[in-house]
Motif scaffolding. Structure first.
Motif, short mmCIF file in Angstrom:
data_model
loop_
_atom_site.label_atom_id
_atom_site.label_comp_id
_atom_site.label_asym_id
_atom_site.label_seq_id
_atom_site.Cartn_x
_atom_site.Cartn_y
_atom_site.Cartn_z
N VAL A 1 17.07 -20.16 36.02
CA VAL A 1 18.41 -20.65 35.66
C VAL A 1 19.44 -19.53 35.82
O VAL A 1 20.53 -19.74 36.38
N PHE A 2 19.09 -18.33 35.35
CA PHE A 2 19.99 -17.19 35.49
C PHE A 2 20.23 -16.87 36.96
O PHE A 2 21.35 -16.54 37.37
N SER A 3 19.20 -17.00 37.77
CA SER A 3 19.31 -16.75 39.21
C SER A 3 20.29 -17.73 39.86
O SER A 3 21.11 -17.33 40.68
N LEU A 4 20.19 -18.99 39.49
CA LEU A 4 21.10 -20.00 40.06
C LEU A 4 22.54 -19.70 39.67
O LEU A 4 23.47 -19.91 40.47
N LEU B 1 23.73 -16.61 39.11
CA LEU B 1 24.12 -15.47 39.93
C LEU B 1 24.41 -15.88 41.37
O LEU B 1 25.32 -15.34 42.01
N TYR B 2 23.63 -16.81 41.88
CA TYR B 2 23.82 -17.29 43.25
C TYR B 2 25.24 -17.81 43.44
O TYR B 2 25.89 -17.55 44.46
N GLN B 3 25.73 -18.55 42.45
CA GLN B 3 27.08 -19.10 42.53
C GLN B 3 28.15 -18.02 42.39
O GLN B 3 29.28 -18.20 42.86
N LYS B 4 27.80 -16.90 41.78
CA LYS B 4 28.78 -15.85 41.51
C LYS B 4 28.97 -14.89 42.69
O LYS B 4 29.93 -14.12 42.72
N VAL B 5 28.05 -14.91 43.65
CA VAL B 5 28.17 -14.00 44.80
C VAL B 5 29.41 -14.38 45.61
O VAL B 5 29.58 -15.55 46.00
N GLU B 6 30.26 -13.43 45.85
CA GLU B 6 31.52 -13.69 46.56
C GLU B 6 31.24 -14.08 48.02
O GLU B 6 30.48 -13.41 48.71
N ILE B 7 31.87 -15.15 48.45
CA ILE B 7 31.78 -15.59 49.84
C ILE B 7 33.03 -15.09 50.57
O ILE B 7 34.14 -15.56 50.32
N GLU B 8 32.84 -14.11 51.42
CA GLU B 8 33.97 -13.50 52.12
C GLU B 8 33.96 -13.92 53.59
O GLU B 8 32.94 -14.37 54.12
N ASP B 9 35.11 -13.77 54.22
CA ASP B 9 35.23 -14.14 55.63
C ASP B 9 34.29 -13.27 56.48
O ASP B 9 34.22 -12.05 56.31
N ILE C 1 4.44 -24.34 26.23
CA ILE C 1 5.90 -24.51 26.29
C ILE C 1 6.63 -23.16 26.32
O ILE C 1 7.52 -22.96 27.17
N PRO C 2 6.31 -22.19 25.45
CA PRO C 2 7.05 -20.90 25.50
C PRO C 2 6.94 -20.18 26.85
O PRO C 2 7.97 -19.76 27.39
N PRO C 3 5.72 -20.02 27.43
CA PRO C 3 5.69 -19.34 28.74
C PRO C 3 6.38 -20.14 29.85
O PRO C 3 6.94 -19.55 30.78
N LEU C 4 6.37 -21.47 29.74
CA LEU C 4 7.08 -22.28 30.73
C LEU C 4 8.58 -22.04 30.64
O LEU C 4 9.29 -22.00 31.65
N ILE C 5 9.07 -21.88 29.42
CA ILE C 5 10.49 -21.55 29.23
C ILE C 5 10.78 -20.17 29.81
O ILE C 5 11.83 -19.94 30.44
N ALA C 6 9.82 -19.25 29.64
CA ALA C 6 9.98 -17.89 30.18
C ALA C 6 9.97 -17.89 31.70
O ALA C 6 10.49 -16.96 32.32
N ILE C 7 9.37 -18.88 32.31
CA ILE C 7 9.45 -19.03 33.77
C ILE C 7 10.80 -19.63 34.16
O ILE C 7 11.43 -19.21 35.13
N TYR D 1 16.38 -18.70 45.52
CA TYR D 1 17.16 -19.26 44.42
C TYR D 1 16.56 -18.88 43.07
O TYR D 1 17.21 -19.04 42.04
N TRP D 2 15.30 -18.41 43.07
CA TRP D 2 14.64 -18.01 41.83
C TRP D 2 14.94 -16.57 41.45
O TRP D 2 14.83 -16.21 40.28
#
Length: 539
Positions: free
Chosen positions: A205-208, A210-218, A194-200, A150-151
């Protein structure tokens, strides 16, 4: 605390934190701070008044990387003590040499440029580790997120080198922010972090997203995965290929039906004696008997592992990989996959990424005159093997699906696997034999790394392993079904055929190629000594 004890503590801290961050049960977040003690160590050695600075930087970094290697790959001992020592000692040496080159470059480059050089050199070495004869890319940093799918859904753009870059940048950034901090003001430290933690957080967040955007096909393609659970040290090489064929169809009988599209067996499933002769395989008992068994299942394609061989009667070796048997007789061995479909020509693919020391001798032209045909014995046929230079796929006679026949160790290599997908593979078929390592983290890590290939290429994966773990993995890297280790079973499931190409599939390891260019430029600048006086003032 004396300097030597402090340095030893910092060295050990890096080794332990790197090792304890590793999959499959590691605390992954540690990877973002694992290199900081070693960076403090380098800074301390540079500023102290003791001699042999480069040697000490090498020694302490070597200890760090040796601890890391031993924690993560001690399980190689199950196959061979020499192989374990060779892999761990050599791999630690390579990483320590990178660190020493960084130590040297830091005295000749501006401060920030030196750390850009370190990051680029590390990634450039990881790329080299994927392609040279000593290839042992198990510990490339980007692999550490294989249990945190998920990361890193953005691996479809960057591959694992995106993960390596992320890790190295965060480590250097945090070190830079804290290197002159006295650690007395906790509030000030938190503010700086704080800045490097945001960079982590942002890539996660972007990965999550993209995870939702992957098409779920039959999932319409029915696959049967065979897990025969054969002991590779004892039982496997006492049985005949006819025995294995009978066992295969005995296992299949309760599951095989007219809707079954694919049957997958493990690496070198057929491995009696020297194997099967490649040129005459179309006339072999295995081929003819398989054709008889699948006459009622024309939709079914069987993909299996096998050992092939070719013989040559001549005075001199026909190739560098040929094995001498006796006077004027040479044999070429292949670790291969083949596909069978009723009344269809046999497709064959030969394993192209070989395990160093087991299936090939590194730098054979140089080492063979010194060592002879020395190989690491892991059971079975111990011999050099011929490879296939280009990827190929197995097409289905009655549909548009194309399977990528990936053999065991090959599933480690990101850009290598894209070669199958560019050839039209609509799913990945991984065949493996993980039994050499016993019930240790080894087979679990190899399965875990396979998930990265699913994300990079957005392809479903079917994986057959001799003793386990066999699995179905979807295009987001999630394991949908899997078997238990050390069990004889058949796993039935369905997958999706996909044809779209990801950015990473198209362009591969762009990050690594840029890093090679950057490290070359910075190395030449460092070699010139142009910034040497300026660097001395900075330090």
């Amino acid at each position: 605390m004396s300097k030597s004890i402090k340095h030893l503590s910092l060295s050990i801290a890096t080794g332990i934190s790197l090792g304890f961050s590793w999959p499959v049960n590691g605390f992954t977040f540690l990877i973002f701070i694992s290199l900081i003690p070693l960076l403090y160590l380098e800074e301390s050695i540079r500023k102290d008044n003791f001699k042999f600075k480069s040697i000490r930087a090498f020694g302490y970094s070597y200890l760090s990387f040796l601890i890391w290697n031993l924690i993560t790959t001690w399980w190689l001992f199950n196959s061979t003590l020499f192989g374990m020592l060779f892999a761990n000692l050599c791999n630690s040496l390579f990483y320590a040499l990178i660190f020493v080159v960084f130590y040297w470059a830091k005295s000749r480059l501006p401060f920030k440029s030196a750390y850009i050089f370190l990051i680029s050199a590390w990634i450039a070495f990881e790329k080299l580790h994927l392609i040279w004869d000593f290839s042992w890319s198990w510990l490339n940093l980007g692999n550490v997120f294989s249990e945190k799918i998920y990361w890193i859904q953005w691996y479809e753009y960057t591959g694992t080198f995106g993960g390596s870059l992320w890790i190295l940048c965060i480590n250097v950034w945090i070190f830079y922010l804290l290197k002159n901090e006295d650690f007395k003001s906790l509030k000030n430290i938190i503010r700086k972090l704080i800045p490097p933690l945001i960079a982590i957080a942002l890539p996660i967040v972007f990965s999550l997203y993209l995870y939702q955007k992957v098409e779920i096909e039959d999932k319409t393609i029915e696959v049967l995965i065979i897990q025969p659970n054969i002991d590779p040290y004892k039982s496997k090489y006492k049985s005949t290929n006819e025995d294995f064929l009978n066992q295969l169809f005995d296992q299949l009988k309760p599951y095989l039906n007219k809707n079954t599209k694919y049957v997958l067996t493990p690496e070198t499933y057929f491995a009696e004696g020297y194997g099967e002769e490649l040129l005459s395989f179309y006339k072999s008992k295995i081929h003819n008997n398989i054709q008889k068994q699948i006459i009622d299942f024309p939709n079914t394609q069987i993909i299996s592992g096998i050992q092939f061989y070719d013989t040559y009667v001549q005075k001199n070796a026909p190739s560098l990989t040929a094995n001498f048997i006796r006077k004027n007789l040479w044999v070429e061995y292949y670790n291969s996959a083949f596909s069978e479909q009723y009344q269809k020509d046999i497709d064959v693919y030969h394993k192209s990424k070989l395990v160093v020391g087991v299936e090939n001798m590194p730098f054979k032209k140089i080492l063979k005159p010194l060592l002879g045909d020395f190989m690491i014995d892991m059971g079975g046929t111990v011999a050099s093997r011929m490879i296939q230079e280009k990827r190929s796929v197995f097409s289905n006679l009655l549909s548009n699906e194309k399977a990528a026949p990936i053999i065991c160790w090959e599933s480690i290599f990101g850009e290598f696997v894209t070669g199958y997908v560019k050839k039209g593979a609509t799913f990945l078929a991984v065949i493996s034999n993980d039994a050499w390592w016993g019930n240790t983290p080894g087979h679990k890590q190899l399965l875990s790394y396979t998930k990265l290939r699913a994300i990079e290429n957005r392809r479903d994966i079917v994986r057959s392993a001799n003793t386990g773990i066999s699995a179905f993995i979807d295009a987001r890297g999630e394991i949908i079904k899997k078997t238990k280790y050390d069990s004889k079973t058949v796993l039935k499931g369905n997958i999706t055929s996909r044809s779209k190409l990801t950015f990473y599939t198209r362009y591969g390891d762009m990050i690594a190629r840029w890093c090679i260019f950057i490290v070359a430029i910075f190395y030449l600048v460092a070699l010139s000594g142009r910034f040497k006086k300026q660097t001395l003032n900075e330090n």
